[in-house]
Design an enzyme around this catalytic site. Structure first.
Site, short mmCIF file in Angstrom:
data_model
loop_
_atom_site.label_atom_id
_atom_site.label_comp_id
_atom_site.label_asym_id
_atom_site.label_seq_id
_atom_site.Cartn_x
_atom_site.Cartn_y
_atom_site.Cartn_z
CD GLU A 1 -3.22 0.47 0.44
OE1 GLU A 1 -2.74 1.50 -0.09
OE2 GLU A 1 -4.43 0.22 0.44
CG ASN B 1 -8.58 3.51 0.83
OD1 ASN B 1 -7.40 3.29 1.04
ND2 ASN B 1 -9.51 2.56 0.90
CG ASN C 1 -6.91 2.39 5.14
OD1 ASN C 1 -6.23 1.37 5.21
ND2 ASN C 1 -7.74 2.62 4.14
NE ARG D 1 -6.60 -1.68 9.17
CZ ARG D 1 -6.42 -1.21 7.94
NH1 ARG D 1 -5.76 -0.06 7.75
NH2 ARG D 1 -6.91 -1.84 6.88
CG ASP E 1 -7.54 0.98 -1.99
OD1 ASP E 1 -7.04 1.78 -1.18
OD2 ASP E 1 -7.57 -0.24 -1.78
#
Length: 292
Positions: free
Chosen positions: A25, A154, A108, A106, A202
């Site tokens: 990522e 995102n 991202n 959490r 995303d």
């Protein structure tokens, strides 16, 4: 909100690595890193792809969500419930700021805004609606909420002139756009709607001509949209879980793309978890560095 009725250009992405991450990522290109840096998110690791290969820095964290360079040197990395700062390019973090106590939410994805502040978004582990937010960290590490009630925060990036900010809350199936004025994100509205059959939006990146490039999780592609929302390019990959993208290379003309193996079996999609690259005819912009 726009969509395209014309046929976009199709480009095939080529693999640069094998499956080196479980969930790659947040790719970022920075000269001081000597290449491309990204995270193996749920392994809590930072990876750097240089001309001589890939190095892996394993953090003492369950999550490494994204990483950005700092103006003062080193880097900032979003960890499970906050951020951590390193003072050297390849060193371990020496300071940490915890932002919440809840264990079911959490960090991202995130970026740095045109004024050098860090934007970091979160999500609940079970992706329950509205459980997190998009947060902003000033240079003194003070944090405040910028966008509340976010489900899966995102991709976020800014137009070349800094007047617009693009943002993805994945389960809305949209890219949204804000006006960026006096350091604030205002006037949120839809920019592009992604059909569910095309995948979930995303991570995203903006190129120097103002085009918006979004990775499609489950869609095996990156879509490139013009500033008016017209789909002009489809970058195709041989794996489905495409997580994020960034322009890099010496001339910022290579689109680097990260992918994931989350939920896949050992024999499924053997190239998933690797980094891919494509030349789209577009160039990126230099990385923005965190002022903190």
């Amino acid at each position: 909100m726009s969509s395209s009725l014309t046929d976009p250009v199709r480009v095939a992405a080529a693999p640069l690595t094998g499956p080196i991450a479980h969930h790659a990522e947040g790719p970022v290109w920075a000269e001081e890193w000597g290449g491309l840096r990204f995270v193996d998110l749920d392994a809590g690791a930072i990876l750097t792809l240089r001309a001589d290969g890939v190095s892996r820095l394993q953090l003492d964290e369950p999550i490494a969500a994204f990483v950005r360079p700092r103006r003062s040197g080193g880097y900032v990395v979003a960890v499970e419930r906050g951020i951590a700062l390193a003072d050297s390019v390849d060193g371990f973090p020496v300071r940490r700021v915890d932002c919440w106590a809840e264990t079911d939410v959490r960090m991202n994805d995130g970026t740095v805004d045109p004024d050098g502040r860090l934007l970091a978004g979160g999500m609940a582990y079970d992706a329950r609606p509205g459980a997190s937010a998009l947060y902003r960290f000033d240079a003194d590490l003070r944090m405040e909420v910028v966008v509340p009630d976010v489900t899966v925060s995102n991709g976020i990036d800014f137009s070349p002139d800094g007047s617009r900010g693009y943002f993805v809350d994945s389960l809305t199936h949209r890219i949204d756009v804000f006006d960026y004025r006096c350091g604030e994100l205002e006037n949120r509205r839809g920019f592009v709607e992604i059909e569910p059959a095309e995948g979930l939006p995303d991570g995203l990146a903006v190129s120097a001509d103002g085009s918006v490039w979004v990775a499609l999780w489950g869609g095996g592609a990156v879509h490139g949209y013009s500033p008016d929302g017209r789909l002009h390019t489809i970058v195709e990959l041989p794996v489905t879980q495409v997580s994020a993208c960034v322009f890099g290379g010496a001339d910022l003309d290579i689109l680097f793309i990260t992918t994931s193996r989350q939920g896949l079996g050992d024999g499924d999609e053997p190239e998933a978890g690797g980094v891919f690259a494509a030349r789209t005819g577009h160039r990126g912009m230099p990385v923005r560095r965190f002022a903190g």
